[in-house]
Design a protein around this motif. Structure first.
Motif, PDB file in Angstrom:
ATOM      1  N   GLU A   1       4.482   5.307  -8.340  1.00  0.00           N
ATOM      2  CA  GLU A   1       3.268   5.218  -9.162  1.00  0.00           C
ATOM      3  C   GLU A   1       2.541   3.898  -8.930  1.00  0.00           C
ATOM      4  N   ALA A   2       3.309   2.823  -8.770  1.00  0.00           N
ATOM      5  CA  ALA A   2       2.686   1.504  -8.569  1.00  0.00           C
ATOM      6  C   ALA A   2       1.915   1.476  -7.248  1.00  0.00           C
ATOM      7  N   LEU A   3       2.441   2.128  -6.215  1.00  0.00           N
ATOM      8  CA  LEU A   3       1.686   2.203  -4.949  1.00  0.00           C
ATOM      9  C   LEU A   3       0.384   2.971  -5.172  1.00  0.00           C
ATOM     10  N   GLY A   4       0.449   4.004  -5.999  1.00  0.00           N
ATOM     11  CA  GLY A   4      -0.759   4.758  -6.336  1.00  0.00           C
ATOM     12  C   GLY A   4      -1.778   3.872  -7.045  1.00  0.00           C
ATOM     13  N   GLU A   5      -1.289   3.028  -7.955  1.00  0.00           N
ATOM     14  CA  GLU A   5      -2.192   2.122  -8.676  1.00  0.00           C
ATOM     15  C   GLU A   5      -2.821   1.108  -7.723  1.00  0.00           C
ATOM     16  N   GLN A   6      -1.994   0.631  -6.779  1.00  0.00           N
ATOM     17  CA  GLN A   6      -2.530  -0.292  -5.773  1.00  0.00           C
ATOM     18  C   GLN A   6      -3.689   0.381  -5.018  1.00  0.00           C
ATOM     19  N   ALA A   7      -3.478   1.623  -4.623  1.00  0.00           N
ATOM     20  CA  ALA A   7      -4.519   2.356  -3.886  1.00  0.00           C
ATOM     21  C   ALA A   7      -5.762   2.526  -4.754  1.00  0.00           C
ATOM     22  N   ASP A   8      -5.554   2.851  -6.029  1.00  0.00           N
ATOM     23  CA  ASP A   8      -6.678   3.083  -6.948  1.00  0.00           C
ATOM     24  C   ASP A   8      -7.597   1.867  -7.062  1.00  0.00           C
ATOM     25  N   VAL A   9      -7.002   0.681  -7.203  1.00  0.00           N
ATOM     26  CA  VAL A   9      -7.828  -0.490  -7.513  1.00  0.00           C
ATOM     27  C   VAL A   9      -8.241  -1.269  -6.265  1.00  0.00           C
ATOM     28  N   SER A  10      -7.764  -0.853  -5.105  1.00  0.00           N
ATOM     29  CA  SER A  10      -8.044  -1.610  -3.892  1.00  0.00           C
ATOM     30  C   SER A  10      -9.548  -1.688  -3.608  1.00  0.00           C
ATOM     31  N   ASP A  11     -10.021  -2.898  -3.274  1.00  0.00           N
ATOM     32  CA  ASP A  11     -11.400  -2.969  -2.785  1.00  0.00           C
ATOM     33  C   ASP A  11     -11.400  -3.394  -1.310  1.00  0.00           C
ATOM     34  N   ALA A  12     -10.372  -2.975  -0.599  1.00  0.00           N
ATOM     35  CA  ALA A  12     -10.270  -3.274   0.836  1.00  0.00           C
ATOM     36  C   ALA A  12     -11.515  -2.753   1.558  1.00  0.00           C
ATOM     37  N   ASP A  13     -11.980  -3.522   2.537  1.00  0.00           N
ATOM     38  CA  ASP A  13     -13.207  -3.107   3.220  1.00  0.00           C
ATOM     39  C   ASP A  13     -12.940  -2.436   4.570  1.00  0.00           C
ATOM     40  N   SER A  14     -11.661  -2.242   4.891  1.00  0.00           N
ATOM     41  CA  SER A  14     -11.356  -1.506   6.123  1.00  0.00           C
ATOM     42  C   SER A  14     -10.027  -0.788   5.946  1.00  0.00           C
ATOM     43  N   PRO A  15      -9.823   0.281   6.707  1.00  0.00           N
ATOM     44  CA  PRO A  15      -8.547   0.978   6.627  1.00  0.00           C
ATOM     45  C   PRO A  15      -7.372   0.051   6.913  1.00  0.00           C
ATOM     46  N   GLU A  16      -7.557  -0.878   7.844  1.00  0.00           N
ATOM     47  CA  GLU A  16      -6.460  -1.811   8.177  1.00  0.00           C
ATOM     48  C   GLU A  16      -6.137  -2.689   6.975  1.00  0.00           C
ATOM     49  N   ALA A  17      -7.181  -3.191   6.321  1.00  0.00           N
ATOM     50  CA  ALA A  17      -6.962  -4.047   5.155  1.00  0.00           C
ATOM     51  C   ALA A  17      -6.284  -3.248   4.031  1.00  0.00           C
ATOM     52  N   PHE A  18      -6.696  -1.999   3.886  1.00  0.00           N
ATOM     53  CA  PHE A  18      -6.100  -1.141   2.857  1.00  0.00           C
ATOM     54  C   PHE A  18      -4.613  -0.946   3.134  1.00  0.00           C
ATOM     55  N   ARG A  19      -4.297  -0.645   4.376  1.00  0.00           N
ATOM     56  CA  ARG A  19      -2.887  -0.439   4.734  1.00  0.00           C
ATOM     57  C   ARG A  19      -2.069  -1.717   4.555  1.00  0.00           C
ATOM     58  N   ALA A  20      -2.682  -2.855   4.882  1.00  0.00           N
ATOM     59  CA  ALA A  20      -1.974  -4.133   4.715  1.00  0.00           C
ATOM     60  C   ALA A  20      -1.674  -4.378   3.236  1.00  0.00           C
ATOM     61  N   GLU A  21      -2.620  -4.028   2.378  1.00  0.00           N
ATOM     62  CA  GLU A  21      -2.390  -4.173   0.929  1.00  0.00           C
ATOM     63  C   GLU A  21      -1.232  -3.306   0.461  1.00  0.00           C
ATOM     64  N   LEU A  22      -1.226  -2.071   0.948  1.00  0.00           N
ATOM     65  CA  LEU A  22      -0.149  -1.153   0.540  1.00  0.00           C
ATOM     66  C   LEU A  22       1.207  -1.692   0.965  1.00  0.00           C
ATOM     67  N   ARG A  23       1.263  -2.192   2.194  1.00  0.00           N
ATOM     68  CA  ARG A  23       2.522  -2.756   2.693  1.00  0.00           C
ATOM     69  C   ARG A  23       2.946  -3.947   1.843  1.00  0.00           C
ATOM     70  N   ALA A  24       1.986  -4.795   1.500  1.00  0.00           N
ATOM     71  CA  ALA A  24       2.309  -5.975   0.686  1.00  0.00           C
ATOM     72  C   ALA A  24       2.796  -5.545  -0.699  1.00  0.00           C
ATOM     73  N   ALA A  25       2.151  -4.531  -1.264  1.00  0.00           N
ATOM     74  CA  ALA A  25       2.580  -4.027  -2.578  1.00  0.00           C
ATOM     75  C   ALA A  25       4.004  -3.472  -2.480  1.00  0.00           C
ATOM     76  N   ALA A  26       4.273  -2.742  -1.406  1.00  0.00           N
ATOM     77  CA  ALA A  26       5.618  -2.180  -1.214  1.00  0.00           C
ATOM     78  C   ALA A  26       6.653  -3.296  -1.115  1.00  0.00           C
ATOM     79  N   ARG A  27       6.269  -4.392  -0.459  1.00  0.00           N
ATOM     80  CA  ARG A  27       7.199  -5.517  -0.301  1.00  0.00           C
ATOM     81  C   ARG A  27       7.534  -6.124  -1.668  1.00  0.00           C
ATOM     82  N   VAL A  28       6.515  -6.297  -2.497  1.00  0.00           N
ATOM     83  CA  VAL A  28       6.731  -6.860  -3.839  1.00  0.00           C
ATOM     84  C   VAL A  28       7.692  -5.963  -4.622  1.00  0.00           C
ATOM     85  N   LEU A  29       7.505  -4.657  -4.514  1.00  0.00           N
ATOM     86  CA  LEU A  29       8.359  -3.713  -5.255  1.00  0.00           C
ATOM     87  C   LEU A  29       9.769  -3.692  -4.663  1.00  0.00           C
ATOM     88  N   TYR A  30       9.830  -3.734  -3.337  1.00  0.00           N
ATOM     89  CA  TYR A  30      11.125  -3.681  -2.639  1.00  0.00           C
ATOM     90  C   TYR A  30      12.008  -4.872  -3.028  1.00  0.00           C
TER      91      TYR A  30
END
Ligand code: RUB
Length: 316
Positions: free
Chosen positions: A33-62
């Motif tokens: 769910e937290a990864l979903g929330e990260q995706a919801d609020v992301s204001d990434a301006d490129s797919p690469e930036a979006f994916r990098a955010e998701l990875r960083a969020a996963a790292r924090v949770l991991y």
């Protein structure tokens, strides 16, 4: 690089670390769910930036708790199927992946409950350790089938998860007796099944669960009381297929004693392992949503499900 991780992800990570959110299945759902929330609020301006955010969020949770493999398994599941050429498509893809993961998790627990309930007969007495939603699913189904059950519930020091189990069983109409952990052996003669959950299952069939599970299992074997582990396949630890061992979390000594009190005892070192390893020879069966397995044969299920190896997207 500095990547923005949403406050919601940090909050979930803190709640997992402090055990506000706890138990392997519940942690898995919260992480997804937290990864979903990260995706919801992301204001990434490129797919690469979006994916990098998701990875960083996963790292924090991991990085919150090391023993329940359901956490990295959940992160992997959600990240694996994320596809899209635009941020909007990626966002929708994460959302779909999270919903699918949570739907499967719920279904798995329901299916596992049906398998576990088959072991329980009307009038049986169980003994529990810690608080496991997979165990409770078995009990719930048995009760729905009209079976009347009693339970010895171990309090589970130091965090007393037994209190949560006692309340949940009482709500199901199970007759509960709460005991201190060290009273378990005394009452094992009155018990038909010991039911425990798992944070991880290793390829050799070892069950990694709340500290005290292994001692309970040895005592149960000595008394001839069957011990069953209820664990959805998300608890199977893929890295153990290639020889890795499961990290046992050591928690803060303050869960056991405060330093001032400890000083009065001559300032001993305090050890607070949260989990232990029960060797497969002490476990009668592992109940999953795919059916019941002798611990020694769980490896074939593990190969079917994780045979192609695992990735660590959060480490990239
Ligand atoms: C919880 C624990 C539970 C398993 C299974 O430990 O050991 O038995 O996580 O739970 P903690 P479930 O309280 O330290 O998280 O069946 O709900 O996944």
């Amino acid at each position: 690089p500095d990547v923005e991780v949403s406050p919601a992800v940090h909050r979930t990570a803190e709640d997992i670390g402090s055990m506000e959110i706890r138990g392997a299945a519940t942690i898995a759902a919260a992480a997804a769910e937290a990864l979903g929330e990260q995706a919801d609020v992301s204001d990434a301006d490129s797919p690469e930036a979006f994916r990098a955010e998701l990875r960083a969020a996963a790292r924090v949770l991991y990085d919150t708790r090391p023993t329940a493999v359901s956490l990295p398994n959940a992160l992997r599941y959600v990240l694996r199927d994320v596809e899209g050429e635009t941020v909007e498509r990626l966002r929708a893809s994460v959302r779909a992946s999270v919903s699918e993961f949570c739907r499967r998790l719920d279904n798995a627990q329901t299916d596992l409950g049906r398998v576990g309930a088959n072991r329980l007969r009307d009038g049986d007495t169980i003994m529990t350790h810690c608080h496991s939603t997979d165990v409770l699913a078995c009990v719930e189904t048995a009760v729905e089938q009209g079976k009347s059950l009693s339970a010895f519930v171990k309090e589970t020091r130091p965090r007393n998860q037994g209190h949560i189990t006692a309340e949940a069983l009482d709500e199901l109409g199970v007759d509960v007796t709460l005991i201190v952990d060290s009273a378990a052996r005394r009452y094992l003669n009155d018990v038909d099944h010991v039911l425990v959950g798992a944070d991880s299952i290793a390829a050799d069939g070892s069950v990694i669960n709340k500290i005290g599970t292994s001692g309970l299992a040895v005592n149960a074997r000595d008394r001839g009381t069957p011990i069953v582990c209820a664990a959805q396949t998300i608890k199977l630890h893929p890295d153990t297929l290639t020889g890795h061992t499961v990290d046992i979390e050591m928690r803060d000594e303050r869960e056991v004693v405060d330093r001032e009190t400890a000083e009065g005892m001559g300032d001993p070192e305090v050890l607070n392992p949260a989990f232990d390893v029960t060797p497969p020879r002490y476990v009668d069966a592992i109940v999953t949503e795919r059916g019941q397995f002798p611990p020694e044969s769980i490896v074939s299920l593990m190969r079917d499900l994780f045979g192609e190896g695992t990735t660590e997207p959060w480490a990239e």
